[in-house]
Design a protein around this motif. Sequence first.
Motif, PDB file in Angstrom:
ATOM      1  N   VAL A  10     -25.182   8.612 -16.040  1.00 25.32           N
ATOM      2  CA  VAL A  10     -24.835   7.447 -16.863  1.00 25.32           C
ATOM      3  C   VAL A  10     -24.671   6.249 -15.840  1.00 25.32           C
ATOM      4  CG1 VAL A  10     -23.382   6.416 -18.562  1.00 25.32           C
ATOM      5  CG2 VAL A  10     -23.915   8.651 -18.824  1.00 25.32           C
ATOM      6  N   TYR A  11     -25.305   5.193 -16.047  1.00 24.41           N
ATOM      7  CA  TYR A  11     -25.337   4.118 -15.103  1.00 24.41           C
ATOM      8  C   TYR A  11     -24.307   2.883 -15.784  1.00 24.41           C
ATOM      9  CZ  TYR A  11     -28.546   6.136 -11.802  1.00 24.41           C
ATOM     10  OH  TYR A  11     -29.235   7.130 -11.037  1.00 24.41           O
ATOM     11  N   TYR A  12     -23.392   2.580 -14.871  1.00 22.02           N
ATOM     12  CA  TYR A  12     -22.286   1.498 -15.574  1.00 22.02           C
ATOM     13  C   TYR A  12     -22.549   0.171 -14.586  1.00 22.02           C
ATOM     14  CZ  TYR A  12     -20.043   5.411 -17.828  1.00 22.02           C
ATOM     15  OH  TYR A  12     -19.849   6.610 -18.771  1.00 22.02           O
ATOM     16  N   CYS A  13     -22.437  -0.736 -15.284  1.00 23.44           N
ATOM     17  CA  CYS A  13     -22.546  -2.243 -14.635  1.00 23.44           C
ATOM     18  C   CYS A  13     -20.858  -2.478 -14.384  1.00 23.44           C
ATOM     19  CB  CYS A  13     -23.250  -3.304 -15.633  1.00 23.44           C
ATOM     20  SG  CYS A  13     -23.081  -4.916 -15.017  1.00 23.44           S
ATOM     21  N   ASN A  14     -20.765  -3.088 -13.233  1.00 13.19           N
ATOM     22  CA  ASN A  14     -19.388  -3.467 -12.803  1.00 13.19           C
ATOM     23  C   ASN A  14     -19.543  -4.884 -12.420  1.00 13.19           C
ATOM     24  OD1 ASN A  14     -17.419  -3.595 -10.366  1.00 13.19           O
ATOM     25  ND2 ASN A  14     -16.595  -2.563 -11.882  1.00 13.19           N
ATOM     26  N   VAL A  15     -18.151  -5.647 -12.872  1.00  8.30           N
ATOM     27  CA  VAL A  15     -18.059  -7.175 -12.204  1.00  8.30           C
ATOM     28  C   VAL A  15     -16.766  -7.079 -11.659  1.00  8.30           C
ATOM     29  CG1 VAL A  15     -20.082  -7.959 -13.771  1.00  8.30           C
ATOM     30  CG2 VAL A  15     -17.327  -8.000 -14.546  1.00  8.30           C
ATOM     31  N   ALA A  16     -16.500  -7.898 -10.466  1.00 11.53           N
ATOM     32  CA  ALA A  16     -15.312  -7.860  -9.714  1.00 11.53           C
ATOM     33  C   ALA A  16     -15.336  -9.260  -9.412  1.00 11.53           C
ATOM     34  CB  ALA A  16     -14.920  -6.845  -8.693  1.00 11.53           C
ATOM     35  N   SER A  17     -14.179 -10.139  -9.718  1.00 10.83           N
ATOM     36  CA  SER A  17     -14.260 -11.476  -9.372  1.00 10.83           C
ATOM     37  C   SER A  17     -14.002 -11.705  -7.854  1.00 10.83           C
ATOM     38  CB  SER A  17     -13.070 -12.217 -10.109  1.00 10.83           C
ATOM     39  OG  SER A  17     -11.726 -11.754  -9.861  1.00 10.83           O
ATOM     40  N   VAL A  18     -14.285 -12.538  -7.359  1.00 13.40           N
ATOM     41  CA  VAL A  18     -14.074 -12.848  -5.834  1.00 13.40           C
ATOM     42  C   VAL A  18     -12.612 -13.737  -5.743  1.00 13.40           C
ATOM     43  CG1 VAL A  18     -16.398 -12.773  -5.141  1.00 13.40           C
ATOM     44  CG2 VAL A  18     -15.423 -15.077  -5.786  1.00 13.40           C
ATOM     45  N   LEU A  19     -12.226 -14.220  -6.956  1.00 15.07           N
ATOM     46  CA  LEU A  19     -10.982 -15.183  -6.818  1.00 15.07           C
ATOM     47  C   LEU A  19      -9.806 -14.359  -7.396  1.00 15.07           C
ATOM     48  CD1 LEU A  19     -12.721 -18.088  -8.938  1.00 15.07           C
ATOM     49  CD2 LEU A  19     -12.445 -17.920  -6.488  1.00 15.07           C
ATOM     50  N   VAL A  20      -8.804 -15.102  -6.947  1.00 14.18           N
ATOM     51  CA  VAL A  20      -7.445 -14.470  -7.332  1.00 14.18           C
ATOM     52  C   VAL A  20      -6.830 -15.164  -8.701  1.00 14.18           C
ATOM     53  CG1 VAL A  20      -5.031 -13.992  -6.782  1.00 14.18           C
ATOM     54  CG2 VAL A  20      -6.910 -14.078  -4.995  1.00 14.18           C
ATOM     55  N   PRO A  21      -6.223 -14.417  -9.583  1.00 11.56           N
ATOM     56  CA  PRO A  21      -6.128 -12.893  -9.674  1.00 11.56           C
ATOM     57  C   PRO A  21      -7.599 -12.228  -9.797  1.00 11.56           C
ATOM     58  CG  PRO A  21      -5.689 -13.943 -11.758  1.00 11.56           C
ATOM     59  CD  PRO A  21      -5.901 -15.101 -10.947  1.00 11.56           C
ATOM     60  N   LYS A  22      -7.476 -10.938  -9.210  1.00  8.40           N
ATOM     61  CA  LYS A  22      -8.830 -10.168  -9.344  1.00  8.40           C
ATOM     62  C   LYS A  22      -8.899  -9.676 -10.646  1.00  8.40           C
ATOM     63  CE  LYS A  22      -9.812 -10.257  -4.782  1.00  8.40           C
ATOM     64  NZ  LYS A  22     -11.075 -10.907  -4.325  1.00  8.40           N
ATOM     65  N   ARG A  23     -10.157  -9.781 -11.152  1.00 13.14           N
ATOM     66  CA  ARG A  23     -10.560  -9.139 -12.490  1.00 13.14           C
ATOM     67  C   ARG A  23     -11.696  -8.213 -12.275  1.00 13.14           C
ATOM     68  NH1 ARG A  23      -7.223 -11.841 -15.979  1.00 13.14           N
ATOM     69  NH2 ARG A  23      -6.699 -14.215 -15.554  1.00 13.14           N
ATOM     70  N   GLU A  24     -11.633  -7.441 -13.289  1.00 13.13           N
ATOM     71  CA  GLU A  24     -12.758  -6.226 -13.016  1.00 13.13           C
ATOM     72  C   GLU A  24     -13.058  -6.169 -14.677  1.00 13.13           C
ATOM     73  OE1 GLU A  24     -11.969  -2.860 -10.961  1.00 13.13           O
ATOM     74  OE2 GLU A  24     -13.980  -2.476 -10.467  1.00 13.13           O
ATOM     75  N   TYR A  25     -14.296  -5.634 -14.666  1.00 12.27           N
ATOM     76  CA  TYR A  25     -14.811  -5.203 -15.932  1.00 12.27           C
ATOM     77  C   TYR A  25     -16.114  -4.348 -15.952  1.00 12.27           C
ATOM     78  CZ  TYR A  25     -12.319  -9.503 -17.406  1.00 12.27           C
ATOM     79  OH  TYR A  25     -11.371 -10.555 -17.534  1.00 12.27           O
ATOM     80  N   TRP A  26     -15.980  -3.380 -17.017  1.00  8.69           N
ATOM     81  CA  TRP A  26     -17.216  -2.501 -17.130  1.00  8.69           C
ATOM     82  C   TRP A  26     -18.151  -2.537 -18.199  1.00  8.69           C
ATOM     83  CZ3 TRP A  26     -18.060   0.988 -12.835  1.00  8.69           C
ATOM     84  CH2 TRP A  26     -16.911   1.304 -12.094  1.00  8.69           C
ATOM     85  N   GLY A  27     -19.392  -2.252 -17.941  1.00  7.50           N
ATOM     86  CA  GLY A  27     -20.134  -2.078 -19.188  1.00  7.50           C
ATOM     87  C   GLY A  27     -20.026  -0.567 -19.769  1.00  7.50           C
ATOM     88  N   GLN A  28     -20.412  -0.511 -20.958  1.00  5.75           N
ATOM     89  CA  GLN A  28     -20.433   0.858 -21.660  1.00  5.75           C
ATOM     90  C   GLN A  28     -21.307   1.841 -21.076  1.00  5.75           C
ATOM     91  OE1 GLN A  28     -22.696  -1.438 -22.522  1.00  5.75           O
ATOM     92  NE2 GLN A  28     -24.526  -0.757 -23.058  1.00  5.75           N
ATOM     93  N   GLY A  29     -22.225   1.569 -20.148  1.00  5.25           N
ATOM     94  CA  GLY A  29     -22.997   2.653 -19.765  1.00  5.25           C
ATOM     95  C   GLY A  29     -24.310   2.981 -20.331  1.00  5.25           C
ATOM     96  N   THR A  30     -25.325   3.333 -19.485  1.00  8.83           N
ATOM     97  CA  THR A  30     -26.723   3.404 -20.130  1.00  8.83           C
ATOM     98  C   THR A  30     -27.077   4.990 -19.370  1.00  8.83           C
ATOM     99  OG1 THR A  30     -28.983   2.676 -20.368  1.00  8.83           O
ATOM    100  CG2 THR A  30     -27.960   2.102 -18.358  1.00  8.83           C
ATOM    101  N   GLN A  31     -27.848   5.534 -20.267  1.00  3.13           N
ATOM    102  CA  GLN A  31     -28.121   7.239 -19.653  1.00  3.13           C
ATOM    103  C   GLN A  31     -29.629   6.949 -18.885  1.00  3.13           C
ATOM    104  OE1 GLN A  31     -26.616  10.361 -19.972  1.00  3.13           O
ATOM    105  NE2 GLN A  31     -28.355  10.626 -18.435  1.00  3.13           N
ATOM    106  N   VAL A  32     -29.524   7.515 -17.752  1.00  3.89           N
ATOM    107  CA  VAL A  32     -30.848   7.772 -17.153  1.00  3.89           C
ATOM    108  C   VAL A  32     -31.206   9.285 -16.942  1.00  3.89           C
ATOM    109  CG1 VAL A  32     -32.277   7.351 -14.957  1.00  3.89           C
ATOM    110  CG2 VAL A  32     -30.694   5.439 -16.144  1.00  3.89           C
TER     111      VAL A  32
END
Length: 119
Positions: free
Chosen positions: A93-115
């Motif tokens: 399962v492949y997941y997308c991730n985003v992480a901010s370069v600014l402070v405060p750091k924030r991070e989010y994940w996608g729901q995933g897609t099966q390969v």
Amino acid sequence: QVQLVESGGGLVQPGGSLRLSCAASGIIFSVYNMGWYRQAPGKQRELVARISNGGSTTNYADSVKGRFTISRDNAKNTVYLQMNSLKPEDTAVYYCNVASVLVPKREYWGQGTQVTVSS
């Protein structure tokens, strides 16, 4: 509300190709580093590839170097993962991730897609 919507997964034969997409909304896309992770059954989630917020820097897991390419289109708020020469061991399962370069750091994940790579 932040949303990451992945698409492009599926079943492919060994040696085939797929392109994953992750469309982001609810964030200022250009201040986020983007990444693709994967998790196979019984294994820990691992980094596959990541790209800096401006797109100038990319990193890849050794197992995918030369086969996978990560890219982003900041105008479309979308990150891509082009996967070529796929192997059965790429199945996950492949997941997308985003992480901010600014402070405060924030991070989010996608729901995933099966390969799935199988003959």
